[in-house]
Scaffold this motif. Structure first.
Motif, PDB file in Angstrom:
ATOM      1  N   ASN A 325      76.401 -30.253 -14.982  1.00  0.00           N
ATOM      2  CA  ASN A 325      76.800 -31.078 -14.116  1.00  0.00           C
ATOM      3  C   ASN A 325      78.021 -31.387 -13.981  1.00  0.00           C
ATOM      4  N   ARG A 326      78.682 -31.097 -15.245  1.00  0.00           N
ATOM      5  CA  ARG A 326      80.725 -31.937 -14.479  1.00  0.00           C
ATOM      6  C   ARG A 326      80.847 -30.175 -13.842  1.00  0.00           C
ATOM      7  N   HIS A 327      80.532 -29.682 -14.281  1.00  0.00           N
ATOM      8  CA  HIS A 327      81.315 -28.249 -14.070  1.00  0.00           C
ATOM      9  C   HIS A 327      80.791 -28.118 -12.507  1.00  0.00           C
ATOM     10  N   GLN A 328      79.190 -28.311 -12.336  1.00  0.00           N
ATOM     11  CA  GLN A 328      78.815 -28.098 -10.342  1.00  0.00           C
ATOM     12  C   GLN A 328      79.519 -29.212  -9.944  1.00  0.00           C
ATOM     13  N   ASN A 329      80.251 -30.698 -10.673  1.00  0.00           N
ATOM     14  CA  ASN A 329      80.920 -31.458  -9.459  1.00  0.00           C
ATOM     15  C   ASN A 329      82.294 -31.088  -9.368  1.00  0.00           C
ATOM     16  N   SER A 330      82.889 -30.492 -10.737  1.00  0.00           N
ATOM     17  CA  SER A 330      84.100 -30.308 -10.273  1.00  0.00           C
ATOM     18  C   SER A 330      85.083 -29.177  -9.597  1.00  0.00           C
ATOM     19  N   GLY A 331      83.779 -28.100  -9.789  1.00  0.00           N
ATOM     20  CA  GLY A 331      83.189 -27.064  -8.450  1.00  0.00           C
ATOM     21  C   GLY A 331      83.624 -27.245  -7.546  1.00  0.00           C
ATOM     22  N   SER A 332      82.579 -28.639  -6.536  1.00  0.00           N
ATOM     23  CA  SER A 332      82.361 -29.236  -5.979  1.00  0.00           C
ATOM     24  C   SER A 332      83.425 -30.100  -4.977  1.00  0.00           C
TER      25      SER A 332
END
Length: 339
Positions: A325-332
């Motif tokens: 989730n952390r990396h998906q959110n940072s990617g977004s």
């Protein structure tokens, strides 16, 4: 007490005793069947579907739940002499809206058993890539997770096919060097002197060796009845020659340190999870990965051995989901800034 009530308890006791005795007798006579029933039951309960995929005549056996969506799919690679169902304890704590895939590694369980070339780390990486293509998992980047041998394969896969992945989790991965020697590695050093491949600690041939293997792999100590140990080892014995063949490939020069030799090529966001009391692969391997890849996230678990997936399934599941989730959110967030 009324005689009718006494008779009722006797009948009830007899009714319960019959299936219990039948279960014990069945386990002693047909342990493999009962273990398959056990896994079938948990697959159904967790919503995992059994399936097969083929790539140029090579068959992969896998289980899966859900469909690809907005969140990354997760592909899970098990360790040496295990199988896809070892992940079920962790699957229980993963969100039901995540697409999960657990595959039998080359030669293990329901996946085709061929020859030694497929059991080296590079051979397994190639086969897993074929599996990924066969089920079109790499249509969008997915999260790859592997433990022990599977962690070695996952790490090298990340080095070879970075565009397939959005992130990686390595759980007590094999394939590192320059770390502290574990209890298991020290035993292997002793075996090298005698060249006795019949005594590999991870390949038990009797209940006593099975009990020793469980003690080696897990920090938690369970008192397991002799009959259960006998049943567990009976299921493994028919495959022991195969396990020895795989093990001898894994300790060869080109596979033994394959993760160490390729870790500098990993560009995908990386998470490392390790049990602090791991006696199979020493926890110092986590520091080696962190030193080589300063951006990686390291999570060390107290009172936990090598079998993190079974000893601390809830904790491991939560750590992995938070990491994704952390990396998906940072990617977004990055994409919004660019637009």
């Amino acid at each position: 007490m009324d005689l009718d009530v006494v008779n009722m308890f006797v009948i009830a006791g007899g009714t319960l005793a019959i299936p219990i005795l039948a279960f014990v007798a069945s386990f002693l006579l047909w342990p493999a069947v009962l273990i398959k029933v056990y896994y079938w039951y948990w697959r159904r309960r967790l919503g995992m579907q059994l399936d097969y995929a083929e790539y140029e005549g090579y068959r992969f056996c896998y289980t899966h739940r859900g469909k690809p969506g907005s969140r990354p799919s997760i592909l899970m690679l098990h360790g040496f002499s295990a199988h896809k169902d070892m992940w079920m304890g962790m699957v229980k704590f993963l969100p039901t809206n995540m697409h999960l895939v657990c595959v039998d590694m080359p030669g293990h369980e329901g996946t085709t058993r061929t020859n030694a070339a497929d059991y080296s780390i590079e051979g397994q990486v190639k086969r897993i890539h074929q599996f990924v293509k066969s089920i079109h998992l790499n249509k969008k980047p997915f999260h790859l997770m592997g433990t022990s041998m599977g962690g070695n394969v996952a790490g090298v896969y990340a080095a070879r096919y970075p565009s397939d992945l959005c992130s990686v989790t390595l759980i007590c991965p094999a394939g590192l060097k320059d770390t502290e020697e574990s209890t298991f590695v020290k035993r292997l050093r002793d075996l090298e002197k005698t060249n006795d491949i019949q005594k590999i600690p991870l390949i038990p041939s009797n209940p006593e060796e099975m009990e020793e293997m469980l003690k080696l792999c897990s920090f938690v100590r369970f008192k397991i009845p002799q009959q259960i140990l006998q049943g567990l080892v009976s299921v493994r014995i028919p495959h022991n020659d195969f396990y020895r063949e795989v093990f001898m490939e894994l300790v060869k020069e080109d596979s033994r340190h394959s993760l160490h030799d390729n870790m500098h090529l990993i560009s995908t966001p990386l998470q490392v999870i390790w049990g602090k009391q791991d006696q199979v692969l020493d926890v110092s391997g986590a520091a080696a990965l962190a030193k080589a890849l300063p951006g990686c996230q390291v999570d060390l678990l107290d009172n936990c051995g090598h079998t993190v997936v079974m000893e601390r399934p809830r904790k491991a599941a939560n750590l992995v989901v938070d990491f994704i989730n952390r990396h998906q959110n940072s990617g977004s967030s990055s994409n919004k800034k660019l637009s």
